[in-house]
Write a protein that holds these residues in place. Sequence first.
Motif, PDB file in Angstrom:
ATOM      1  N   GLN A  64       1.140   2.866  11.093  1.00  0.00           N
ATOM      2  CA  GLN A  64       1.048   3.862  10.024  1.00  0.00           C
ATOM      3  C   GLN A  64       1.888   3.447   8.817  1.00  0.00           C
ATOM      4  O   GLN A  64       1.461   3.577   7.668  1.00  0.00           O
ATOM      5  N   TYR A  68       0.492   2.567   5.123  1.00  0.00           N
ATOM      6  CA  TYR A  68       0.962   3.309   3.957  1.00  0.00           C
ATOM      7  C   TYR A  68       1.447   2.361   2.864  1.00  0.00           C
ATOM      8  O   TYR A  68       1.101   2.494   1.690  1.00  0.00           O
ATOM      9  N   TRP A 128       7.750   6.347   2.487  1.00  0.00           N
ATOM     10  CA  TRP A 128       6.822   6.757   3.547  1.00  0.00           C
ATOM     11  C   TRP A 128       7.264   8.071   4.167  1.00  0.00           C
ATOM     12  O   TRP A 128       6.455   8.985   4.362  1.00  0.00           O
ATOM     13  N   SER A 131       6.506  10.909   1.897  1.00  0.00           N
ATOM     14  CA  SER A 131       5.075  11.241   1.869  1.00  0.00           C
ATOM     15  C   SER A 131       4.654  12.018   3.104  1.00  0.00           C
ATOM     16  O   SER A 131       3.689  12.766   3.069  1.00  0.00           O
ATOM     17  N   ARG A 132       5.372  11.848   4.211  1.00  0.00           N
ATOM     18  CA  ARG A 132       5.079  12.563   5.451  1.00  0.00           C
ATOM     19  C   ARG A 132       5.813  13.894   5.543  1.00  0.00           C
ATOM     20  O   ARG A 132       5.673  14.620   6.527  1.00  0.00           O
TER      21      ARG A 132
END
Length: 156
Positions: A64, A68, A128, A131-132
């Motif tokens: 993931q 990303y 990252w 963004s999560r």
Amino acid sequence: MGKGKWIVGGIVALAVIGAVANGGEDKSEPKADKPAASTASKPSTASDAPSTKKKAPEKSDVEQFKAYVSKNGTPTEAAAVKHVTKIQGGDGINDILDSADIYTDFTGGMMGPHANDGKLIASAFADWQKSRGKSSKNGLVTVYDSTAEILSNGNF
């Protein structure tokens, strides 16, 4: 006959107690207003059949993260992140002492040729996590080389 009345009375009493304990319902037979489903008379449809399709396995954090960065990061970040082999932590965020460890196949430690790559990885990890929705006020990410020497660290 006196004994017979006691036996019959005892059986009736046990039946009443059993019915009360059972919620007053006889669960051994289907109710008349709710007929039991019969598999012989019910036509089979495709939606009734168990699904034979397998769900795609969830991507690991490493996969993931790489996806990303390759989509949203800079080319130098994407090149550095290709060397990530393992990510631990970073999921249980409590804003107190959050930490994550990222392992790579780089060599040389903090004074080696890939220290800057470690900093790029730490920065990309922070992006990252944000963004999560898993960024932390006090998060620390540490990037390690293949011999578990620190390459870099950063906040996330």
